[in-house]
Design a protein around this motif. Structure first.
Motif, short mmCIF file in Angstrom:
data_model
loop_
_atom_site.label_atom_id
_atom_site.label_comp_id
_atom_site.label_asym_id
_atom_site.label_seq_id
_atom_site.Cartn_x
_atom_site.Cartn_y
_atom_site.Cartn_z
N TRP A 11 0.89 -1.26 0.16
CA TRP A 11 -0.40 0.20 0.00
C TRP A 11 0.41 1.32 0.26
N SER A 12 2.01 1.22 0.40
CA SER A 12 3.11 1.81 0.32
C SER A 12 4.34 1.39 -0.24
N LEU A 18 -0.45 -7.26 1.96
CA LEU A 18 -0.48 -7.63 3.89
C LEU A 18 -0.94 -9.06 4.47
N GLU A 19 -1.45 -9.01 2.84
CA GLU A 19 -1.97 -11.01 3.58
C GLU A 19 -0.80 -11.52 3.32
N SER A 55 -6.70 9.55 -1.37
CA SER A 55 -8.05 8.39 -1.61
C SER A 55 -8.41 7.02 -1.07
N ASN A 56 -7.21 6.62 -0.83
CA ASN A 56 -6.78 5.76 -0.79
C ASN A 56 -7.01 4.83 0.66
N VAL A 57 -6.32 6.02 1.83
CA VAL A 57 -6.00 5.95 2.96
C VAL A 57 -7.06 5.13 3.50
N ALA A 58 -9.01 5.32 3.67
CA ALA A 58 -9.36 4.86 4.01
C ALA A 58 -9.99 3.41 4.26
N GLY A 59 -9.37 2.81 2.34
CA GLY A 59 -9.05 1.35 2.08
C GLY A 59 -8.24 0.89 2.79
N TYR A 60 -7.20 1.45 2.54
CA TYR A 60 -5.76 0.84 2.94
C TYR A 60 -6.51 0.26 4.62
N ALA A 77 -3.69 -1.52 13.91
CA ALA A 77 -4.02 -0.64 11.90
C ALA A 77 -3.36 1.00 12.67
N GLY A 78 -2.39 1.10 11.77
CA GLY A 78 -1.04 2.24 11.92
C GLY A 78 -1.16 3.14 10.49
#
Length: 268
Positions: A11-12, A18-19, A55-60, A77-78
């Motif tokens: 994601w960054s 993540l999995e 735009s994608n941080v909430a989805g992350y 989550a951090g």
């Protein structure tokens, strides 16, 4: 209890999903896995490549939280928020508006330029210019702490990464930064990634850890992993540094709450 809070995914700028991180952490016997991808928004609103975006941080955050229940391991989550001069107004909506378990504040840029990508930032600088970069760094760390947006101060003394050190006495500025961290009730991390860098030392040094300990600033331990195989990199060595600095407990985070456990149990 084995816990690690400062880790990055695709994601960054991490190199695993993540999995994939979850599977590796489970295999290592991690009890609490925290993922903290970068959110790097410049003061003018531009976003650094390799960062989460508005735009994608909430989805992350949703995706990290969705990993819960896939194993006995707890997943929290951090976000690692990159701090610039006058960043509070830009970062506060995300730091305060997202359902995060913890917030990491960090400084990677001086004068808008990243100082930790490679040594080209440093190579042409005079010693006086190196000293000024360090001075600017400690001023930004103080401002970051004074924002009161964050729970953890990441990799203090990161500018030493490539082996360039100040010769000026900057204790007054670093003391101001540490005092601001204490006043804001933040923890610091011992980041073990530095053991594999040219500086061959954790961030921060044992000397800085001792100054944190004298202020009773809590500490946590992380490897700043960008690959799953680095999740617990040099944790034994990091624990030895924490013991040398006088620490006997280590901080953990969940739901913006911090608690401590005995240092002796940090890898059990």
């Amino acid at each position: 209890m084995v816990a690690t809070f400062h880790n990055h995914s695709t994601w960054s700028d991490g190199q695993a999903t993540l999995e994939e991180i979850r599977v590796r952490a489970d295999a290592l016997g991690v009890d609490i896995l925290g993922v903290s991808d970068h959110l790097c928004i410049y003061p003018d609103g531009a976003v650094l490549g390799g960062s989460l975006t508005p735009s994608n941080v909430a989805g992350y955050v949703d995706r990290v939280r969705a990993l819960r229940g896939k194993s006995a391991m707890e997943i929290v989550a951090g976000i690692e928020f990159d701090w610039f001069e006058q960043s509070r107004g830009v970062l506060a909506p995300y730091a305060e508006g997202l359902p995060l378990d913890y917030r990491i504040g960090s400084v990677h840029h001086i004068g808008g330029q990243p100082f930790d990508i490679d040594d080209s930032f440093w190579a042409a600088k005079t010693q006086a210019e190196v000293d000024e970069v360090y001075a600017a760094y400690w001023r930004l760390v103080r401002q970051m702490a004074e924002s009161r947006l964050f729970d953890i101060a990441a990799h203090l003394d990161l500018p030493k990464k490539f082996g360039f050190y100040p010769k000026a006495d900057l204790h007054a500025l670093s003391d101001e930064a540490l005092d601001a961290i204490k006043a804001s009730d933040m923890a610091v991390e011992l980041n073990t990634a530095g053991f594999a860098k040219p500086c061959a030392d954790g961030y921060p040094s044992v000397d800085l850890l001792k100054r944190c300990r004298s202020r009773e600033i809590p500490v946590t331990l992380s490897s700043d992993a960008h690959k799953p195989e680095h999740l617990l990199f040099e944790f034994e060595r990091g624990l030895a540094n924490l013991r040398e600095a006088g620490y006997s407990s280590i901080a953990r985070f969940r739901d913006r709450q911090r608690w401590s456990e005995p240092l002796a149990l940090a890898l059990k």
